[in-house]
Enzyme design. Structure first.
Site, short mmCIF file in Angstrom:
data_model
loop_
_atom_site.label_atom_id
_atom_site.label_comp_id
_atom_site.label_asym_id
_atom_site.label_seq_id
_atom_site.Cartn_x
_atom_site.Cartn_y
_atom_site.Cartn_z
CD GLU A 1 -3.03 -0.84 0.06
OE1 GLU A 1 -2.64 -0.91 -1.13
OE2 GLU A 1 -4.21 -0.61 0.36
CB THR B 1 -4.90 6.12 -3.25
OG1 THR B 1 -5.75 5.09 -3.75
CG2 THR B 1 -5.05 6.21 -1.76
#
Ligand code: ADP
Length: 309
Positions: A130, A183
């Site tokens: 991530e 993101t």
């Protein structure tokens, strides 16, 4: 299972769930990727196949490779792995595309080497993926992918993850308008401070949502699905957001908000029939505006990643 190879289903996930920015997430059942992970005598990790999305196969550029290397570095295993990734979750959709690959890789590797790591340790490895995808090692997608159901990241330092009860009648609807929001971009626009007033509203709702999930009080779940901090800022990036949310609530959803960093919008409903109706109502908005979309209705996946062969 062949001793050297495993095929896994890696679920899509909804992070934040309105009030729980960076701490709450849930796993879906009807949407997810598949991966095949194979032990090799050669050290290191190779991504030998990637279908469904145009993504890098270089180990250091793919979240599956980076998360896998984090696991390898901590394990005593002397060999390596080959990974095949069959993407169904579109990257940048806001339903945990990167998390599915990062979590799926480490879960499968752990199975193949005799499960030396706990789910919490696997979350830590997957978070390294991530970090590559968004610049921040957040756990709110990888935790539900690995634990299943609803999860709460009670603390990042030290990492503490709590699995929350999921009422069996709870269903999710997700609509993905076909625009891409990275993101990393949708993080950049957020403020780094909040007012005490907003904080009070937000932690009240987080507590309410958790209590509602444990007591299976659907009204309380609905009342708690509010976000006074992130949604007002991020929703500006999503065309039709207000209309979609309003339609979902009018139709009978318990609540609705941005899935992860968007652009997907989720709603939670009591029962599958209502979740389907809500999905229909949400699509009408994008039909009118003329934006293509994908829509998914899913029960909450309480098992997380699973072996399929
Ligand atoms: P999502 O919330 O849908 O996962 P992100 O923006 O967090 O979207 O992640 C997508 C980013 O991660 C893209 O920049 C993509 O190139 C990168 N990425 C690297 N490997 C993968 C992978 N295996 N699956 C999905 N995205 C990946």
């Amino acid at each position: 299972m062949k001793a050297n190879e495993i095929r896994v289903f890696c679920p899509a996930t909804i992070a934040n769930v309105s009030c729980g920015f960076d701490v709450l997430g849930l796993a879906l059942d009807a949407v997810g990727d598949e991966m095949v992970v194979r032990k090799t005598s050669e050290k290191g990790i190779k991504i030998t196949k990637l279908t469904g999305q145009d993504l890098p196969t270089d180990t250091l550029q793919n979240v599956a490779g980076v998360a896998g290397l984090a696991l390898l570095a901590e394990s005593g295993y002397q060999g390596g792995f080959e990974i095949e990734i069959y993407k169904k979750i579109k990257a940048g959709s806001g339903i945990g595309s990167s998390a599915a690959s990062a979590a799926g890789a480490v879960w499968a590797m752990n199975e193949l080497i005799g499960k030396p790591f706990s789910p919490l340790q696997l979350v830590k490895f997957a978070m390294e993926g991530e970090r590559l995808a968004s610049g921040v090692a957040h756990a709110d997608n990888v935790a539900p992918a690995l634990f299943g159901g609803f999860t709460l990241v009670r603390s990042y330092h030290p990492l503490d993850i709590v699995k929350i009860n999921t009422p069996s009648e709870l269903f999710a609807t997700v609509i993905h308008p076909q625009i891409e929001i990275k993101t990393s971009d949708s993080r950049r626009i957020l403020k780094t401070t909040i007012s005490l007033e907003d904080g009070i509203k937000q932690w009240g709702n987080v507590g309410g949502l958790i209590a509602g999930l444990f007591t299976e009080d659907f009204d309380l779940i609905g009342r708690s699905l509010e976000d006074h901090i992130i949604e007002p800022i991020r929703s500006i990036l999503i065309p039709g957001f207000d209309a979609v949310k309003q339609k979902a609530l009018e139709t009978g959803a318990l609540g609705s908000g941005i899935s992860g960093s968007g652009p997907s919008i989720f709603a939670l409903s009591k029962g599958e029939a209502m979740a389907q109706k809500v999905g229909q109502a949400m699509t009408e908005v994008y039909e009118k505006i003329g934006i293509d979309y994908d829509v998914h209705v899913s029960k909450i996946n309480t098992d997380g990643i699973k072996q399929i062969s």
